[in-house]
Design a protein around this motif. Structure first.
Motif, PDB file in Angstrom:
ATOM      1  N   ALA A 176     -11.346   4.396  13.693  1.00 19.99           N
ATOM      2  CA  ALA A 176     -10.631   3.216  13.183  1.00 19.99           C
ATOM      3  C   ALA A 176      -9.976   2.508  14.374  1.00 19.99           C
ATOM      4  CB  ALA A 176      -9.592   3.626  12.153  1.00 19.99           C
ATOM      5  N   LYS A 179     -12.457   0.532  16.569  1.00 19.01           N
ATOM      6  CA  LYS A 179     -12.952  -0.718  15.982  1.00 19.01           C
ATOM      7  C   LYS A 179     -12.093  -1.922  16.374  1.00 19.01           C
ATOM      8  CE  LYS A 179     -16.349   0.971  13.409  1.00 19.01           C
ATOM      9  NZ  LYS A 179     -17.751   0.519  13.510  1.00 19.01           N
ATOM     10  N   LEU A 180     -10.952  -1.664  16.966  1.00 19.88           N
ATOM     11  CA  LEU A 180     -10.014  -2.753  17.288  1.00 19.88           C
ATOM     12  C   LEU A 180     -10.209  -3.219  18.728  1.00 19.88           C
ATOM     13  CD1 LEU A 180      -6.890  -0.950  15.764  1.00 19.88           C
ATOM     14  CD2 LEU A 180      -8.399  -2.596  14.609  1.00 19.88           C
ATOM     15  N   TYR A 184      -5.507  -6.188  20.455  1.00 15.84           N
ATOM     16  CA  TYR A 184      -4.878  -5.830  19.172  1.00 15.84           C
ATOM     17  C   TYR A 184      -4.312  -4.414  19.235  1.00 15.84           C
ATOM     18  CZ  TYR A 184      -4.238  -6.336  14.112  1.00 15.84           C
ATOM     19  OH  TYR A 184      -3.702  -6.457  12.862  1.00 15.84           O
ATOM     20  N   ARG A 185      -5.071  -3.505  19.874  1.00 13.08           N
ATOM     21  CA  ARG A 185      -4.583  -2.128  20.046  1.00 13.08           C
ATOM     22  C   ARG A 185      -3.242  -2.135  20.772  1.00 13.08           C
ATOM     23  NH1 ARG A 185      -9.881   0.321  22.922  1.00 13.08           N
ATOM     24  NH2 ARG A 185     -11.348  -0.027  21.239  1.00 13.08           N
ATOM     25  N   PHE A 268      -5.292  -5.656   6.797  1.00 10.17           N
ATOM     26  CA  PHE A 268      -6.379  -5.652   7.773  1.00 10.17           C
ATOM     27  C   PHE A 268      -6.750  -4.215   8.164  1.00 10.17           C
ATOM     28  CE2 PHE A 268      -7.615  -5.215  12.210  1.00 10.17           C
ATOM     29  CZ  PHE A 268      -8.828  -5.888  12.179  1.00 10.17           C
ATOM     30  N   LEU A 269      -5.736  -3.391   8.401  1.00 12.39           N
ATOM     31  CA  LEU A 269      -6.020  -2.005   8.815  1.00 12.39           C
ATOM     32  C   LEU A 269      -6.654  -1.206   7.675  1.00 12.39           C
ATOM     33  CD1 LEU A 269      -2.891  -1.256  11.020  1.00 12.39           C
ATOM     34  CD2 LEU A 269      -5.251  -1.606  11.790  1.00 12.39           C
ATOM     35  N   GLN A 271      -8.607  -2.519   5.388  1.00 15.70           N
ATOM     36  CA  GLN A 271     -10.003  -2.997   5.381  1.00 15.70           C
ATOM     37  C   GLN A 271     -10.798  -2.337   6.492  1.00 15.70           C
ATOM     38  OE1 GLN A 271      -9.542  -7.272   5.630  1.00 15.70           O
ATOM     39  NE2 GLN A 271     -11.260  -7.489   4.211  1.00 15.70           N
ATOM     40  N   ASN A 272     -10.177  -2.253   7.651  1.00 14.72           N
ATOM     41  CA  ASN A 272     -10.814  -1.611   8.813  1.00 14.72           C
ATOM     42  C   ASN A 272     -11.186  -0.162   8.484  1.00 14.72           C
ATOM     43  OD1 ASN A 272     -11.448  -1.727  11.717  1.00 14.72           O
ATOM     44  ND2 ASN A 272      -9.797  -0.220  11.933  1.00 14.72           N
ATOM     45  N   GLU A 275     -13.994  -0.408   5.154  1.00 15.53           N
ATOM     46  CA  GLU A 275     -15.251  -1.171   5.286  1.00 15.53           C
ATOM     47  C   GLU A 275     -16.134  -0.707   6.443  1.00 15.53           C
ATOM     48  OE1 GLU A 275     -14.361  -5.344   5.294  1.00 15.53           O
ATOM     49  OE2 GLU A 275     -13.575  -5.283   3.242  1.00 15.53           O
ATOM     50  N   ASN A 276     -15.698   0.303   7.176  1.00 17.92           N
ATOM     51  CA  ASN A 276     -16.529   0.829   8.265  1.00 17.92           C
ATOM     52  C   ASN A 276     -17.122   2.165   7.843  1.00 17.92           C
ATOM     53  OD1 ASN A 276     -16.360  -1.116  10.464  1.00 17.92           O
ATOM     54  ND2 ASN A 276     -14.159  -0.664  10.434  1.00 17.92           N
TER      55      ASN A 276
END
Ligand code: FE2
Length: 345
Positions: A176, A179-180, A184-185, A268-269, A271-272, A275-276
């Motif tokens: 997870a 994916k960022l 953003y991280r 958003f997190l 969904q992250n 959805e992955n």
């Protein structure tokens, strides 16, 4: 956050002691399965501590490991649950968790949480409908409302539902994070989030008793305040890898942001996470299968697609350390790249 003067733990390497047993990676990113290994054999071996330390390290690296058809009983499951963390450096005060909704006199002992379709939150249809109108809403990491949450969980499903169903899914918090984007991280690494399990008070009250207020596996986990703040990006002390550490069930807000900002980032997190599907693994239980996972770096969710009432599982939850973010820790891809370079040399 830990005291800056206290040295943060160094990652623990896997020494390969379990390589002699047949196993395979269920997906490249998360989940391994051993088909022919009895956990009791590890517990009874002369070098039990070395074997279980390696097992813990492997669980922390792979996120979750599955073991088919196990003969382990409740007492040995408790021992295993304790040793995984003890042998990988968890604080001395950390023991096994007692769930706040646990009934005062439980047949299996308070450190074994019995999972049944009509018990605990599963018996509270109104609450269940609020949190699980979509199956993706069930993703969580265990007990993040505690100040000192869990490192390892050991779940044995004694009987899967007759007729099938009831699979469990896990997702990788390490991936997870991957994916960022770096920008953003870097922002998320500065943040802490607020977690709450206050709804367990409703669950306990519906079961006719209050919540467990005595220490629940650590002196800091006591009383009736089922809320805690944790870093949004957490370092796993065993692997040294970074993981996203918020979940749709318990994380309510991000500290220091407006309600709108917090809501949008958490959405958003989430969904992250959901959805992955390359970061997910799904496990179909047979009787007496066991899963061991690292609660610091994974998520999991149940599948409520069955009506049979015979499903029964016994879970032991170990308490780990106060979550922290180590700015010197790395993401899983960077760590594995470094490891590969070392192997090539
Ligand atoms: Fe759980």
């Amino acid at each position: 956050m830990p005291d800056a003067k206290v040295a943060l733990p160094k990652p623990i390497p896997y020494t390969g002691l379990l390589d002699k047993y047949d196993s395979f990676e269920v997906t490249p990113y998360i989940g391994s399965e051993f088909s022919d290994l009895q956990l009791t054999d590890l517990l009874e071996a002369d070098n039990a501590d070395e074997l279980i330390r390696d097992l813990a390290v492997l669980v922390s690296q792979r996120g979750v490991i599955f073991f088919r058809n196990q003969n382990i009983d409740d007492a040995k499951q408790r021992v295993l649950g304790s040793k995984l963390g003890e042998l990988t450096g968890k604080p001395q005060e950390s023991t096994l968790h007692v769930h706040p909704t646990e009934a005062p006199s439980s047949e299996t002992g308070e450190e074994i949480l019995v999972l049944q379709p009509n018990k605990g939150i599963n018996n509270n249809k109104e609450l269940l409908s609020q949190i699980s109108s979509r199956s993706s809403r069930g993703w969580h990491t265990d007990i993040t409302f505690e100040k000192v949450p869990s490192d390892y969980a050991v779940l044995k499903i004694l009987s899967p539902p007759t007729g099938g169903g009831g699979d469990t899914l896990w997702a990788s918090g390490y991936h997870a994070y991957e994916k960022l984007t770096p920008a953003y991280r870097a922002f998320l690494e500065t943040l802490t989030a607020h977690h709450s399990g206050e709804y367990f008070k409703t669950v306990a009250a519906a079961s006719g008793h209050g919540i467990v207020e005595r220490p629940r596996g650590h002196p800091l986990n006591q009383g009736d305040y089922l809320q805690a703040d944790h870093p949004l990006i957490r370092t796993n002390p065993v692997t040294g890898w970074k993981s996203v550490y918020v979940n749709p069930i318990f994380t309510k807000s991000i500290n220091g942001l407006s309600w709108d900002e917090s809501k949008s980032i958490l959405e958003f997190l989430n969904q992250n996470l959901v959805e992955n599907h390359d970061t997910h693994v799904r496990f179909r239980w047979n009787p007496n299968d066991v899963a061991i996972w690292d609660n610091r770096s994974t998520y999991h969710t149940a599948t409520n697609d069955y009506t049979a009432t015979n499903r029964e599982g016994h879970r032991v939850l170990s308490i780990g350390e106060i979550p922290y973010y180590d700015p010197n820790s790395v993401g899983i891809f960077e760590a594995l790249e470094e490891l590969q370079k070392l192997e090539i040399k």
